[in-house]
Design an enzyme around this catalytic site. Structure first.
Site, mmCIF file in Angstrom:
data_model
loop_
_atom_site.group_PDB
_atom_site.id
_atom_site.type_symbol
_atom_site.label_atom_id
_atom_site.label_comp_id
_atom_site.label_asym_id
_atom_site.label_seq_id
_atom_site.Cartn_x
_atom_site.Cartn_y
_atom_site.Cartn_z
ATOM 1 N N HIS A 152 0.870 -1.176 0.000
ATOM 2 C CA HIS A 152 0.000 0.000 0.000
ATOM 3 C C HIS A 152 0.910 1.231 0.000
ATOM 4 C CE1 HIS A 152 -2.406 -3.062 2.155
ATOM 5 N NE2 HIS A 152 -3.472 -2.457 1.674
ATOM 6 N N ASP A 195 2.296 2.073 3.360
ATOM 7 C CA ASP A 195 3.216 1.070 3.910
ATOM 8 C C ASP A 195 4.651 1.518 3.686
ATOM 9 O OD1 ASP A 195 0.991 -0.545 4.310
ATOM 10 O OD2 ASP A 195 1.367 -1.793 2.546
#
Length: 439
Positions: free
Chosen positions: A101, A104
């Site tokens: 993501h 992340d």
């Protein structure tokens, strides 16, 4: 950052005679199965989020893992340290792909401008890491569920400014995915649903979702992204009810908005079981609808009603799923991504490797067992025999539109039809499958 897994060598295939927990016993990347290597069949990936963004905390207690890159400090420096550790792990695990993501890999910052700047810098870092290691990106995505602004969703939010912020993240995440050579782009609607119907306009939210997905498609074609767009179904959690409940629900939504040729699905095993389906059912349904794209490989706990994201360890389940995939011709741009997390008591650095090695070995066994079922073809033959009547004159006539209800009724009376049920032989087929699995 200094080497984090310094006492762990690169994982290699040692075969079934090995008792080394840090070696593959079944996953041999170059071993040929049905004329193609295991590496090409399985297209394995490890995820960024559970492995490097979670410290082992749960709702009842603090983190149990030693994750230096998650400590307080300069956010960008910590993100670069996280990338160092992540790519060290991916490389030593000998896995060909990874997934992430946006947040992340990059600090979100305190404004949308900071987010854009940080993400651009970290995309440079990831690009360099990929060139250095040879690792590839299976898919990227945007996190539209963690920040409090998304408490009521992003695309389905009652606030158009939240919708706009989410659209901005998706645009930049897709741009980064394209730049990094990502083979797919995923959308998971974790907050795209409702908690109560008392304050929800279902028609309004569905229309918003339809517009959002059309904008995603428009941007994909505008930038020339050649990968697949994938929707990841899940019935609930964190919302009470999610709009992408299961594969069949997603298909109905896509048909409503004319998007059925633009999206496939990314099926997660634990999401399938939360929806009351088997993992095999969701994969077979996606294939039958022309929606199959990719897999998040994990498992849930049958006694628990939430998404536990445990590592897959059922050879029977995996064999039947891979059988469906092989029958359909295998993956195109998708693969098996380990959307999995350690148990919070598994705090040794080796545990992350051991868990993934187990998952990779179980998938390798499943691949070999599925290949045997393809070669023996006893399931295919049983299905063909069961539906053979539809290849006859009557069956072809019905499906070809040669009959209506009245003409069929006349035929039934004229021929005095008295059809008899023929055994489905479920138990025989179950025994034959077990003979392949267990000998």
């Amino acid at each position: 950052m200094a080497e984090y897994f310094k006492d762990i060598p690169k994982v290699k295939f040692e075969g079934t005679s090995s008792d080394n927990p840090l070696a593959f016993r079944h996953y041999n990347p170059e071993e040929l199965v049905l004329g193609k290597s295991m590496k090409e069949h399985l297209r394995l990936a490890a995820c960024y989020w559970h492995n490097f963004c979670w410290d082992g905390a749960d709702v009842f207690g603090a983190g149990t893992f030693n994750r230096p890159w998650l400590q307080a400090g300069d956010a960008m420096q910590r993100a670069k340290e996280k990338a160092d550790v992540a790519f060290e792990f991916f490389s030593k695990l000998n896995i060909p792909y990874y997934c992430f993501h946006d947040v992340d890999v990059s600090p979100e910052g305190n404004s949308i401008k900071e987010y854009i700047n940080n993400f651009a810098q970290m995309t440079d870092v990831l690009e360099a890491k990929q060139e250095e290691t040879g690792l590839k990106l299976l898919w990227g995505t945007a996190n539209l569920f963690s920040n409090p602004r998304y408490a009521s969703g992003a695309a389905s939010s009652p606030n158009p400014e939240v919708f706009t912020y989410g659209a901005t993240q998706v645009m930049h995440a897709m741009n980064a995915t394209k730049r990094l050579g990502g083979e797919n782009y995923v959308l998971w609607g974790g907050r795209e649903g409702y908690e109560t119907l008392l304050n929800t306009d279902l028609r309004q939210e569905r229309e918003q979702l339809g517009r959002f997905m059309n904008m995603v498609v428009e941007h994909k074609h505008k930038i020339g992204f050649k990968g697949l767009l994938l929707i990841e179904p899940k019935p609930q959690e964190p919302t009470k009810h999610q709009y992408d409940y299961d594969t069949a629900t997603v298909y109905g939504f896509l048909k409503q908005y004319g998007l059925e040729n633009e999206f496939k699905v990314n099926i997660e095993a634990n999401h399938a079981t939360l929806a009351g389906h088997s993992f095999q059912h969701e994969v077979a349904t996606a294939i039958s609808l022309g929606l199959f794209g990719s897999i998040d490989a994990n498992r849930g706990d049958p006694q628990l009603g939430w998404d536990t994201d445990q590592f897959p360890n059922s050879v029977e389940e995996l064999s039947l799923v891979i059988y469906e995939i092989l029958k359909a011709g295998g993956f195109t741009s998708g693969g098996f991504n380990f959307d999995t997390k350690l148990r919070r008591q598994s705090s040794d650095p080796q545990d992350m490797f051991i868990a993934h090695i187990g998952g990779m070995d179980h998938l390798a066994i499943g691949l070999k067992k599925a290949a045997l079922m393809i070669e023996n073809d006893f399931l295919g033959q049983a299905v063909s025999k069961r539906y053979a009547g539809w290849n006859g004159e009557l069956g072809k006539g019905i499906q070809g539109g040669d009959f209506n209800l009245e003409s069929l009724a006349n035929l039934c009376v004229d021929k005095n039809l008295q059809p008899k049920h023929v055994s489905g032989q479920q138990e025989l087929l179950e025994n034959k499958v077990n003979n392949v699995l267990y000998g």
